[in-house]
Design an enzyme around this catalytic site. Structure first.
Site, PDB file in Angstrom:
ATOM      1  N   HIS A 156       0.811  -1.220   0.000  1.00 18.81           N
ATOM      2  CA  HIS A 156       0.000   0.000   0.000  1.00 18.81           C
ATOM      3  C   HIS A 156       0.845   1.270   0.000  1.00 18.81           C
ATOM      4  O   HIS A 156       0.379   2.327   0.415  1.00 18.81           O
ATOM      5  CB  HIS A 156      -0.962  -0.007   1.194  1.00 18.81           C
ATOM      6  CG  HIS A 156      -2.056  -1.032   1.069  1.00 18.81           C
ATOM      7  ND1 HIS A 156      -2.853  -1.449   2.117  1.00 18.81           N
ATOM      8  CD2 HIS A 156      -2.490  -1.726  -0.018  1.00 18.81           C
ATOM      9  CE1 HIS A 156      -3.729  -2.352   1.686  1.00 18.81           C
ATOM     10  NE2 HIS A 156      -3.517  -2.552   0.398  1.00 18.81           N
ATOM     11  N   SER A 196      -7.088  -6.970   9.644  1.00 22.43           N
ATOM     12  CA  SER A 196      -8.498  -7.341   9.719  1.00 22.43           C
ATOM     13  C   SER A 196      -8.897  -8.219   8.540  1.00 22.43           C
ATOM     14  O   SER A 196      -9.962  -8.831   8.560  1.00 22.43           O
ATOM     15  CB  SER A 196      -9.368  -6.079   9.765  1.00 22.43           C
ATOM     16  OG  SER A 196      -9.085  -5.264   8.648  1.00 22.43           O
ATOM     17  N   PRO A 204      -5.466 -10.375  18.244  1.00 23.87           N
ATOM     18  CA  PRO A 204      -6.267 -10.554  19.463  1.00 23.87           C
ATOM     19  C   PRO A 204      -7.740 -10.811  19.181  1.00 23.87           C
ATOM     20  O   PRO A 204      -8.461 -11.306  20.042  1.00 23.87           O
ATOM     21  CB  PRO A 204      -6.103  -9.215  20.216  1.00 23.87           C
ATOM     22  CG  PRO A 204      -5.304  -8.317  19.363  1.00 23.87           C
ATOM     23  CD  PRO A 204      -4.909  -9.025  18.116  1.00 23.87           C
ATOM     24  N   MET A 205      -8.187 -10.461  17.959  1.00 23.03           N
ATOM     25  CA  MET A 205      -9.616 -10.576  17.624  1.00 23.03           C
ATOM     26  C   MET A 205      -9.809 -11.582  16.488  1.00 23.03           C
ATOM     27  O   MET A 205      -8.910 -11.779  15.673  1.00 23.03           O
ATOM     28  CB  MET A 205     -10.143  -9.216  17.126  1.00 23.03           C
ATOM     29  CG  MET A 205      -9.922  -8.059  18.066  1.00 23.03           C
ATOM     30  SD  MET A 205     -10.792  -8.271  19.612  1.00 23.03           S
ATOM     31  CE  MET A 205     -12.464  -8.032  19.055  1.00 23.03           C
TER      32      MET A 205
HETATM   33  N1  APR Z   1      -1.368  -7.277  17.625  1.00 24.69           N
HETATM   34  C1  APR Z   1      -1.919  -7.915  16.567  1.00 24.69           C
HETATM   35  N2  APR Z   1      -3.053  -7.497  15.977  1.00 24.69           N
HETATM   36  C2  APR Z   1      -3.665  -6.407  16.477  1.00 24.69           C
HETATM   37  C3  APR Z   1      -3.147  -5.680  17.575  1.00 24.69           C
HETATM   38  C4  APR Z   1      -1.940  -6.174  18.163  1.00 24.69           C
HETATM   39  N3  APR Z   1      -1.369  -5.576  19.209  1.00 24.69           N
HETATM   40  N4  APR Z   1      -3.969  -4.647  17.817  1.00 24.69           N
HETATM   41  C5  APR Z   1      -4.957  -4.693  16.914  1.00 24.69           C
HETATM   42  N5  APR Z   1      -4.773  -5.757  16.101  1.00 24.69           N
HETATM   43  C6  APR Z   1      -5.601  -6.197  14.966  1.00 24.69           C
HETATM   44  C7  APR Z   1      -7.061  -5.826  15.036  1.00 24.69           C
HETATM   45  O1  APR Z   1      -7.788  -6.811  15.781  1.00 24.69           O
HETATM   46  C8  APR Z   1      -7.443  -5.820  13.561  1.00 24.69           C
HETATM   47  O2  APR Z   1      -7.827  -7.112  13.128  1.00 24.69           O
HETATM   48  O3  APR Z   1      -5.105  -5.533  13.823  1.00 24.69           O
HETATM   49  C9  APR Z   1      -6.128  -5.434  12.850  1.00 24.69           C
HETATM   50  C10 APR Z   1      -6.109  -4.041  12.283  1.00 24.69           C
HETATM   51  O4  APR Z   1      -7.054  -3.958  11.274  1.00 24.69           O
HETATM   52  P1  APR Z   1      -7.191  -2.659  10.342  1.00 24.69           P
HETATM   53  O5  APR Z   1      -7.273  -1.434  11.154  1.00 24.69           O
HETATM   54  O6  APR Z   1      -8.311  -2.967   9.406  1.00 24.69           O
HETATM   55  O7  APR Z   1      -5.795  -2.611   9.568  1.00 24.69           O
HETATM   56  P2  APR Z   1      -5.342  -3.374   8.243  1.00 24.69           P
HETATM   57  O8  APR Z   1      -5.862  -4.761   8.227  1.00 24.69           O
HETATM   58  O9  APR Z   1      -3.880  -3.171   8.138  1.00 24.69           O
HETATM   59  O10 APR Z   1      -6.082  -2.535   7.138  1.00 24.69           O
HETATM   60  C11 APR Z   1      -5.865  -2.844   5.808  1.00 24.69           C
HETATM   61  O11 APR Z   1      -6.991  -0.851   5.143  1.00 24.69           O
HETATM   62  O12 APR Z   1      -7.465   1.433   5.354  1.00 24.69           O
HETATM   63  C12 APR Z   1      -6.719   0.465   4.713  1.00 24.69           C
HETATM   64  O13 APR Z   1      -4.788   0.834   3.460  1.00 24.69           O
HETATM   65  C13 APR Z   1      -5.230   0.668   4.780  1.00 24.69           C
HETATM   66  O14 APR Z   1      -3.468  -0.969   4.776  1.00 24.69           O
HETATM   67  C14 APR Z   1      -4.707  -0.627   5.350  1.00 24.69           C
HETATM   68  C15 APR Z   1      -5.801  -1.601   4.989  1.00 24.69           C
END
Ligand code: APR
Length: 255
Positions: free
Chosen positions: A118, A196, A221-222
């Site tokens: 990204h 996510s 964690p989720m």
């Molecule tokens: N360790 C591991 N996972 C974690 C932690 C942690 N300490 N804290 C939160 N998470 C998890 C959450 O449970 C969630 O599933 O990280 C995930 C974050 O999800 P998003 O905010 O959706 O991030 P991401 O999956 O990287 O998003 C994908 O979306 O907006 C766009 O381009 C952006 O690259 C990004 C893409």
């Protein structure tokens, strides 16, 4: 399912893909995308700020949001999760790190050439002629609540400079996507960390590995929509779970 089962898979692996999302940087103090936002941004959905349409409609709002993120990222340090991933790379030379993150914390932890699906906060370019722009000096100095910020003008054509990240509705960099898909198709273990799994095509990467027969370990964690394709789901924060996992690895020299 236990870290022990995951460690057994890691010990056998020779070609590992580590696929990361915002959660791997959460314990470095960087908000994830789907966290509740504060300050100026509380009124906006992160997804609504990350589009070419949002930038065209209000460049200062979107540019300010990315400079705010760059400030947070600039102050952040890699956490034990990033370090553990770099240790996997050092111990298993066939490891490829594929990240959706636009920070540089994998590199700072010692990962070599992670694939950035990204883009990056550190590669601004012109929104019109696409020529690279000079990155702003320093780590950023935005207020905690963020603010609107007029983007600089391109030195070639005068159009607003935009962040070098991939927005919703835009294509991923072809080389990065091809390299990530090829690595996932060829790996013998994929570890998905802190994502996510809802943003495509990136979320395909663990699914490609699973379709080609590789076991998948998830660290989060989720629960996520990727749970069903995972061989082992480790429910916990990356900075706790990954260091435990790498304890099982022999040193680089031993392999
Ligand atoms: N360790 C591991 N996972 C974690 C932690 C942690 N300490 N804290 C939160 N998470 C998890 C959450 O449970 C969630 O599933 O990280 C995930 C974050 O999800 P998003 O905010 O959706 O991030 P991401 O999956 O990287 O998003 C994908 O979306 O907006 C766009 O381009 C952006 O690259 C990004 C893409």
């Amino acid at each position: 399912m236990t870290v022990r089962e995951a460690a057994d898979l890691l010990l056998k692996a020779r070609k590992v893909v580590v696929f990361t999302g915002a959660g791997v940087s959460a314990e470095s103090g960087i908000p994830t995308f789907r966290d509740a936002l504060t300050g100026l941004w509380a009124r906006f959905d992160a997804q609504a700020l990350a589009t070419p349409e949002a930038f065209a409609a209000d460049p200062a709002l979107v540019y300010g949001w990315y400079e705010w993120r760059r400030t947070i990222v600039g102050r952040a340090r890699p956490n034990a999760g990033h370090t553990a991933i770099a240790k996997i790379e050092a111990a298993i030379p066939g490891t490829v790190v594929v990240t959706q993150n636009v920070d540089a914390l994998h590199e700072q932890a010692g990962s070599v050439s992670p694939i950035h699906l990204h883009g990056s906060l550190y590669a601004p370019r012109c929104s019109s002629c696409a020529k690279p722009a000079t990155p702003p000096e320093g780590p950023g100095d935005e207020p905690a609540d963020g603010r609107r910020l007029t983007p600089p003008a391109c030195e070639h054509c005068g159009a607003p400079v935009r962040p070098g990240v991939v927005w919703f509705g835009e294509a991923l960099p072809v080389d990065a996507l091809e390299a990530a898909v090829a690595a996932a198709a060829d790996c013998d273990l994929l570890i998905t960390v802190g994502t996510s799994g809802v943003v495509y095509p990136a979320a395909e990467i663990p699914q490609v590995a699973a379709r080609f027969g590789a076991p998948v370990i998830q660290v989060n964690p989720m629960p996520t929509p990727l749970d069903d394709i995972c061989t082992v789901n480790l429910r916990g924060p990356a900075a706790e779970v990954l260091p435990e996992l790498v304890l099982s690895l022999p040193s680089t020299a031993a392999r």
